[in-house]
Design a protein around this motif. Structure first.
Motif, short mmCIF file in Angstrom:
data_model
loop_
_atom_site.label_atom_id
_atom_site.label_comp_id
_atom_site.label_asym_id
_atom_site.label_seq_id
_atom_site.Cartn_x
_atom_site.Cartn_y
_atom_site.Cartn_z
N TYR A 84 0.85 -1.20 0.00
CA TYR A 84 0.00 0.00 0.00
C TYR A 84 0.88 1.24 0.00
O TYR A 84 2.07 1.17 0.35
CB TYR A 84 -0.91 0.03 1.24
CG TYR A 84 -0.16 -0.13 2.53
CD1 TYR A 84 0.04 -1.38 3.09
CD2 TYR A 84 0.38 0.98 3.18
CE1 TYR A 84 0.76 -1.54 4.25
CE2 TYR A 84 1.09 0.83 4.35
CZ TYR A 84 1.29 -0.43 4.88
OH TYR A 84 2.01 -0.58 6.03
N GLN A 85 0.27 2.36 -0.38
CA GLN A 85 0.95 3.65 -0.21
C GLN A 85 0.03 4.57 0.61
O GLN A 85 0.23 4.73 1.79
CB GLN A 85 1.30 4.26 -1.56
CG GLN A 85 2.48 3.55 -2.22
CD GLN A 85 2.86 4.15 -3.54
OE1 GLN A 85 2.82 5.36 -3.73
NE2 GLN A 85 3.23 3.31 -4.49
N CYS A 86 -1.03 5.10 -0.02
CA CYS A 86 -1.93 5.97 0.75
C CYS A 86 -2.81 5.15 1.69
O CYS A 86 -3.28 5.66 2.70
CB CYS A 86 -2.79 6.82 -0.18
SG CYS A 86 -4.14 5.90 -0.97
N GLY A 87 -3.06 3.91 1.36
CA GLY A 87 -3.85 3.03 2.24
C GLY A 87 -5.34 3.08 2.03
O GLY A 87 -6.08 2.35 2.69
N TYR A 88 -5.81 3.93 1.10
CA TYR A 88 -7.26 4.08 0.98
C TYR A 88 -7.92 2.80 0.47
O TYR A 88 -9.01 2.42 0.92
CB TYR A 88 -7.61 5.25 0.05
CG TYR A 88 -9.03 5.71 0.21
CD1 TYR A 88 -9.39 6.55 1.27
CD2 TYR A 88 -10.04 5.25 -0.63
CE1 TYR A 88 -10.70 6.95 1.45
CE2 TYR A 88 -11.35 5.66 -0.46
CZ TYR A 88 -11.67 6.50 0.59
OH TYR A 88 -12.98 6.88 0.78
N CYS A 89 -7.27 2.13 -0.46
CA CYS A 89 -7.88 0.91 -1.02
C CYS A 89 -7.61 -0.31 -0.14
O CYS A 89 -8.17 -1.38 -0.38
CB CYS A 89 -7.32 0.65 -2.41
SG CYS A 89 -5.59 0.09 -2.40
N THR A 90 -6.71 -0.17 0.83
CA THR A 90 -6.15 -1.33 1.53
C THR A 90 -7.19 -2.17 2.30
O THR A 90 -7.15 -3.41 2.21
CB THR A 90 -5.00 -0.88 2.45
OG1 THR A 90 -4.13 -0.04 1.70
CG2 THR A 90 -4.22 -2.06 2.98
N CYS A 137 -6.19 0.03 -7.21
CA CYS A 137 -5.26 0.77 -6.34
C CYS A 137 -4.71 1.94 -7.15
O CYS A 137 -3.92 1.74 -8.07
CB CYS A 137 -4.12 -0.13 -5.87
SG CYS A 137 -2.88 0.77 -4.91
N ARG A 138 -5.14 3.14 -6.79
CA ARG A 138 -4.67 4.32 -7.55
C ARG A 138 -3.18 4.54 -7.34
O ARG A 138 -2.52 5.18 -8.15
CB ARG A 138 -5.42 5.59 -7.12
CG ARG A 138 -6.78 5.77 -7.76
CD ARG A 138 -7.81 4.98 -7.02
NE ARG A 138 -9.17 5.33 -7.41
CZ ARG A 138 -10.23 4.72 -6.94
NH1 ARG A 138 -10.10 3.73 -6.09
NH2 ARG A 138 -11.42 5.08 -7.30
N CYS A 139 -2.65 4.04 -6.24
CA CYS A 139 -1.21 4.21 -5.99
C CYS A 139 -0.38 3.18 -6.77
O CYS A 139 0.84 3.28 -6.79
CB CYS A 139 -0.90 4.08 -4.51
SG CYS A 139 -1.70 5.32 -3.50
#
Ligand code: FES
Ligand code: FES
Length: 210
Positions: A138-144, A190-192
């Motif tokens: 993950y990066q931003c974690g929103y989709c996680t 995942c946008r990241c």
């Protein structure tokens, strides 16, 4: 013969008066009074969320996602597109993953719902959560949260021999190959762009190599 003498200005006035006398009066539509808003239809539903029964009286149009986030304050489940296109809202209902933004809460009377809050805790992570951390999934974690709920259900689907679009032979036990994992996780965006790490994390939990 008498001649009627009339000035140009007088003629115009007369014409205007004649025209307006003969004109059909415009239909003035009587503005309809706005209808009083109808109260929403409500229903009472009991869900077993992360092992605890939750009884709510909801507007029947409430999605499962909004019931979780707005009524139970379980904000781990994310609202991304709200249109069934990103997978951010994935939760597990009776062992199967669903997009909670596309499902009404009242459709799930008595169901067992697992959200990211029910998989693990910060001190005792679920193996899938721990693998995501190890592999930087993950990066931003929103989709996680949606990715992890989906990944947990994906491994159950493979164990239960539920085929996917890329399963080559329906008579052979499915393996959690990177191809299978990528295909089955394709509804979780995942946008990241952490996809390769996500696949590695899932493959590790599945016991295969990505
Ligand atoms: Fe449900 Fe995107 S928020 S699929
Ligand atoms: Fe940012 Fe997936 S980690 S959208």
């Amino acid at each position: 013969m008498d001649t009627l003498k009339i000035s140009r200005r007088g003629f115009l006035k007369l014409s205007a008066a004649t025209a307006s006398a003969g004109a059909v009066p415009p239909l003035v539509a009587k503005a309809a009074a706005p209808a009083a808003p109808r109260p929403p239809v409500t229903a009472t539903v009991t869900l077993h969320v992360n092992g605890k029964p939750q009884t709510l009286t909801l507007d029947t149009r409430t999605t499962l996602l909004d019931a979780l986030r707005e009524h139970m304050h379980l904000t781990g489940t994310k609202k991304g597109c709200d249109h069934g296109q990103c997978g951010a809202c994935t939760v597990i209902v009776d062992g199967r993953r669903i997009n909670s933004c596309l499902s009404l809460a009242v459709m799930h009377e008595g169901a067992r719902v697992t959200t990211i809050e029910g998989l693990g805790t910060p001190r005792a992570l679920h193996p899938m959560q721990a693998a995501f951390v190890r592999h930087d999934g993950y990066q931003c974690g929103y989709c996680t949260p949606g990715q992890i709920c989906s990944a947990v259900a994906v491994l159950d689907e493979i164990r239960d021999d539920i085929p996917s679009h890329v399963s080559g032979d329906l008579g052979v036990h499915a393996t959690p190959s990177p191809l299978e994992i990528r295909e089955r996780m394709s509804g979780n965006i995942c946008r990241c762009g952490a996809y390769s790490n996500i696949v590695e994390a899932i493959a590790e939990v599945a016991g295969s190599k990505a």
